[in-house]
Design an enzyme around this catalytic site. Structure first.
Site, PDB file in Angstrom:
ATOM      1  N   ARG A   1       7.742 -10.199   5.991  1.00 54.02           N
ATOM      2  CA  ARG A   1       7.376  -9.784   7.343  1.00 54.02           C
ATOM      3  C   ARG A   1       8.193 -10.582   8.336  1.00 54.02           C
ATOM      4  O   ARG A   1       8.356 -11.782   8.167  1.00 54.02           O
ATOM      5  CB  ARG A   1       5.880 -10.022   7.591  1.00 54.02           C
TER       6      ARG A   1
ATOM      7  N   CYS B   1       0.790  -1.241   0.000  1.00 55.18           N
ATOM      8  CA  CYS B   1       0.000   0.000   0.000  1.00 55.18           C
ATOM      9  C   CYS B   1       0.820   1.288   0.000  1.00 55.18           C
ATOM     10  O   CYS B   1       0.553   2.176  -0.816  1.00 55.18           O
ATOM     11  CB  CYS B   1      -1.008   0.007   1.142  1.00 55.18           C
TER      12      CYS B   1
ATOM     13  N   HIS C   1      -4.936  -1.958  -4.824  1.00 51.26           N
ATOM     14  CA  HIS C   1      -5.439  -0.762  -4.139  1.00 51.26           C
ATOM     15  C   HIS C   1      -6.220   0.068  -5.126  1.00 51.26           C
ATOM     16  O   HIS C   1      -5.774   0.269  -6.248  1.00 51.26           O
ATOM     17  CB  HIS C   1      -4.279   0.015  -3.524  1.00 51.26           C
TER      18      HIS C   1
ATOM     19  N   LYS D   1     -12.826  -3.199   7.913  1.00 53.26           N
ATOM     20  CA  LYS D   1     -12.527  -4.282   6.983  1.00 53.26           C
ATOM     21  C   LYS D   1     -13.695  -5.260   6.921  1.00 53.26           C
ATOM     22  O   LYS D   1     -14.373  -5.484   7.912  1.00 53.26           O
ATOM     23  CB  LYS D   1     -11.291  -4.970   7.569  1.00 53.26           C
TER      24      LYS D   1
ATOM     25  N   HIS E   1      -8.189  -1.145   0.060  1.00 47.15           N
ATOM     26  CA  HIS E   1      -7.243  -2.265  -0.038  1.00 47.15           C
ATOM     27  C   HIS E   1      -8.085  -3.510  -0.256  1.00 47.15           C
ATOM     28  O   HIS E   1      -9.074  -3.683   0.440  1.00 47.15           O
ATOM     29  CB  HIS E   1      -6.498  -2.523   1.266  1.00 47.15           C
TER      30      HIS E   1
ATOM     31  N   GLN F   1       0.698 -11.592  -2.357  1.00 43.22           N
ATOM     32  CA  GLN F   1      -0.767 -11.578  -2.338  1.00 43.22           C
ATOM     33  C   GLN F   1      -1.278 -11.197  -3.714  1.00 43.22           C
ATOM     34  O   GLN F   1      -0.558 -10.601  -4.499  1.00 43.22           O
ATOM     35  CB  GLN F   1      -1.270 -10.527  -1.350  1.00 43.22           C
TER      36      GLN F   1
ATOM     37  N   ASP G   1      -2.816  -8.722  -4.487  1.00 39.99           N
ATOM     38  CA  ASP G   1      -3.100  -7.458  -3.813  1.00 39.99           C
ATOM     39  C   ASP G   1      -3.507  -6.384  -4.818  1.00 39.99           C
ATOM     40  O   ASP G   1      -3.031  -6.388  -5.947  1.00 39.99           O
ATOM     41  CB  ASP G   1      -1.804  -7.028  -3.118  1.00 39.99           C
TER      42      ASP G   1
HETATM   43 ZN   LIG Z   1      -2.978  -2.572   1.276  1.00 39.79          ZN
END
Ligand SMILES: [Zn+2]
Ligand SMILES: [Zn+2]
Length: 634
Positions: free
Chosen positions: A362, A333, A384, A464, A510, A380, A382
């Site tokens: 991580r 992000c 945005h 979320k 997200h 991911q 992922d």
């Molecule tokens: Zn994110």
């Protein structure tokens, strides 16, 4: 004697103060009181024999309800401790809480417990349940309780009691055994009908490695022997389906001490991984995403701006380079926000949807790493989304639609949604949070999802929605998530030019559908027991030759299928067909294509499916066409 008012299910009665909870409940509804293991009085679960001292709304607690199981399991911990004390009187007891599906008790004993001890303890527990001791509660001044446990040689209990702020403590007795406890408990030991010891582990007094080592005995307890049996079967099944076991058996991935928590995907595992990426990528055109590629390593200024440096630094890999502090990105992000902010945007360009399959790192503590479900290196699906406030509802709707499509493609039909709201520590303005939570609610309601609210479970930057999928072992996994960001767009100073030529802050979303690819592969492996759908199977078919004479034809079949784009292997070893079939089945290969003399002569194949069915011999091209159809990416 003073009287109190009790009620249940719309009925009301007046009883003497001090009436046992179950007696009061029986008076209100004899049917409801039958077989209860505890009673809820107002919001508290209490012993059936607990004297009621004030007005109370009552409810029965059945043994197989969540609260009932908790009472049963904690009572089972006392039961186990009593058996251990009988058999090994030199043991000191410490604490015995409930855990998921069971309980444990930590014991101080210098000699390690052996598997034979397990059997003896279980046999002793049976004796105690057979004796059906009444379980009674008593209250005692703290000093007196300390003296009592000191006399019994239970020094850990004395230490626990000394730390309790109240003047009196409650004790529970069954037969000769007494334990410090808040309760509630079963009315008598005979109510525990299905209990089994499961494992042993090391533990430390008060969880501190500087303290003495204890032995933690784990057990499981259920309302009925049938429930216990079903649970043990599920555990066995879960062991068989463990993705770490399957990952090795199917040669998909491995983990090594050289890179803890960072999986090596072998060729077959990489095939699955890449196909998942390819599948999601194939949807991006239709759902309006554009892919970006962003750096892995940034100066930490990036996370100082995003707020992650304060909230997430402990979980990051940091390094110093040329006098500056750098970090490896744990999420995409902030990089996407930075990218969005590198040039001016008009409202006409919005929504902008940046998708990124980048690798993320991580720093998870080494003790928590587990297979592919808890890793340090992951990617991911992922993305945005940056949009105007007016576009928010439409974007959420589009995301729910995409999630439905992807879950449908994998046959995930048992979906539960949850709304996770503002946590105690959060960034951004409260009004933004409230608007965002309302938008998420609308999205769930419009899509017709019933959902649970998990207060305070949102991320620190926004609320979320999680879409949980329940697998064949009845375990629930959050895969798809969508979050509205209440902090980052403002912190990065993101802007777009409105139709009125003013500037405004875009809304940021997200979202991920599969979540971490590593974790998704683990879940899919356990859900399918390694039998991936045809389009995802790393090897889709294996050609098995019957005799040496059919080797040439076998090669021809393999080459033909490969040229058509299928992933096919040839097993032309001089082995019995049954042996080759069994091996292919263990490797969960969807189709075996058997070729013998007759097939070679007629240019046919004799296919078999992985589930054991022999299919009719068909012309080579016919079966190829059928497989191509079935192997199409959803
Ligand atoms: Zn994110
Ligand atoms: Zn207890």
């Amino acid at each position: 004697m003073a009287s109190i008012t009790v009620s249940f299910d719309g009925r009301q009665a007046t009883v003497d103060a001090g009436t046992p909870a179950v007696v009061a409940l029986k008076q209100l509804d004899p049917e409801a009181a039958r077989g209860v293991i505890a009673v809820r009085a107002n919001e508290r679960v209490v012993d059936v024999s607990r004297p009621l001292t004030a007005d109370a709304v009552l409810a029965p607690i059945a043994p197989d309800s969540p609260e009932g199981l908790e009472v049963l399991r904690h009572s089972s911990a006392h039961l186990m401790a009593q058996a251990v004390k009988r058999l090994f009187p030199e043991t000191q007891v410490t604490i015995g809480p409930v855990v998921e599906n069971g309980f444990y008790y930590d014991f101080k004993r210098d000699t390690p417990f052996t598997p034979e001890d397990f059997e003896r303890i279980e046999a002793e527990m049976k004796k105690i349940t057979k004796a059906d001791f009444k379980v009674t509660r008593e209250e005692m001044p703290k000093e007196q309780a300390i003296a009592l446990f000191r006399e019994m040689g239970e020094h850990y209990k004395c230490e626990i009691i000394a730390g309790i702020p109240d003047d009196t403590v409650s004790l529970y007795r069954q037969g000769e055994f007494v334990d410090l406890c808040r309760g509630p408990h079963v009315p008598s030991t005979g109510r525990i009908k299905a209990v089994k010891l499961t494992s042993i582990a090391g533990a430390y007094w008060r969880g501190d490695a500087a303290n003495e080592q204890l032995q933690r005995l784990y057990g499981t307890a259920w309302a009925t022997p049938q429930d216990l049996e079903a649970y043990l079967k599920r555990v066995e099944e879960a062991k068989q389906r463990d993705h770490r076991r399957l990952g090795q058996a199917l040669d998909l991935f491995s983990l090594h001490p050289i890179a803890p928590g960072s999986p090596f995907f072998h060729p077959k595992g990489a095939t699955v991984y890449n196909l998942l990426v390819q599948y999601i990528r194939s949807l991006y055109g239709r759902y309006g995403y554009t892919e970006v590629i962003t750096p892995l390593i940034y100066k930490t200024d990036l996370w100082k701006t995003s707020g992650h440096y304060d909230a997430f630094r402990e979980d990051m890999f940091l390094m110093s380079v040329d006098e500056d502090e750098y970090g490896v990105k744990p999420m995409n992000c902030p990089g996407h926000c930075y990218l969005f902010g590198t040039r001016k945007h008009s409202y006409r360009e919005l929504p902008i949807r940046f998708a990124d399959f980048s690798r993320l790192h991580r720093f998870e503590a080494s003790g928590t790493l587990a297979g592919l479900t808890r890793v340090r290196s992951m990617a991911q699906d992922d993305a945005h989304i940056y949009c105007t406030p007016d576009q928010l509802d439409g974007e959420l709707e589009r995301f729910v639609e995409m999630t439905r499509e992807v879950y449908g493609a994998f046959g995930f039909d048992r979906i539960e949604a949850s709304l996770q709201t503002r946590p105690e520590k959060f960034l951004g303005r409260v009004e933004l949070w409230e608007e965002a939570e309302a938008a998420l609610r609308r999205a769930l309601e419009r899509a017709g999802f019933s959902y649970t609210v998990l207060p305070g479970e949102g991320a620190f930057y926004g609320p979320k929605i999680g879409f949980d999928f329940r697998d064949v072992l009845e375990r629930s996994w959050t895969l798809a998530t969508v979050q509205i960001d209440c902090a980052m767009p403002e912190r990065f100073g993101l802007e777009y030019v409105t139709p009125e030529s003013t500037t405004a802050t875009p809304v940021m979303i997200h979202r991920a559908v599969l979540g971490s690819l590593e974790r998704f592969i683990a879940i899919l492996l356990e859900h399918t027991a390694g039998a991936f759908p045809l389009w995802l199977a790393p090897v889709q078919a294996r050609v098995l030759t019957l005799t040496e004479r059919t080797e040439a034809y076998g090669r021809e079949v393999r080459d033909r299928f490969e040229r058509a784009g299928l992933r096919v292997e040839l097993d032309d070893r001089n082995e019995k067909l049954g042996f080759k079939v069994r091996e292919a089945q263990l490797e969960k290969i969807p189709y075996m294509i058997v070729v013998g003399d007759k097939e070679a002569e007629n240019r046919t194949v004799a296919p078999r499916s992985r589930t054991g069915g022999n299919l009719d011999a068909v012309p080579l091209e016919t079966f190829l066409a059928r497989m191509l159809e079935e192997a199409r990416m959803p």
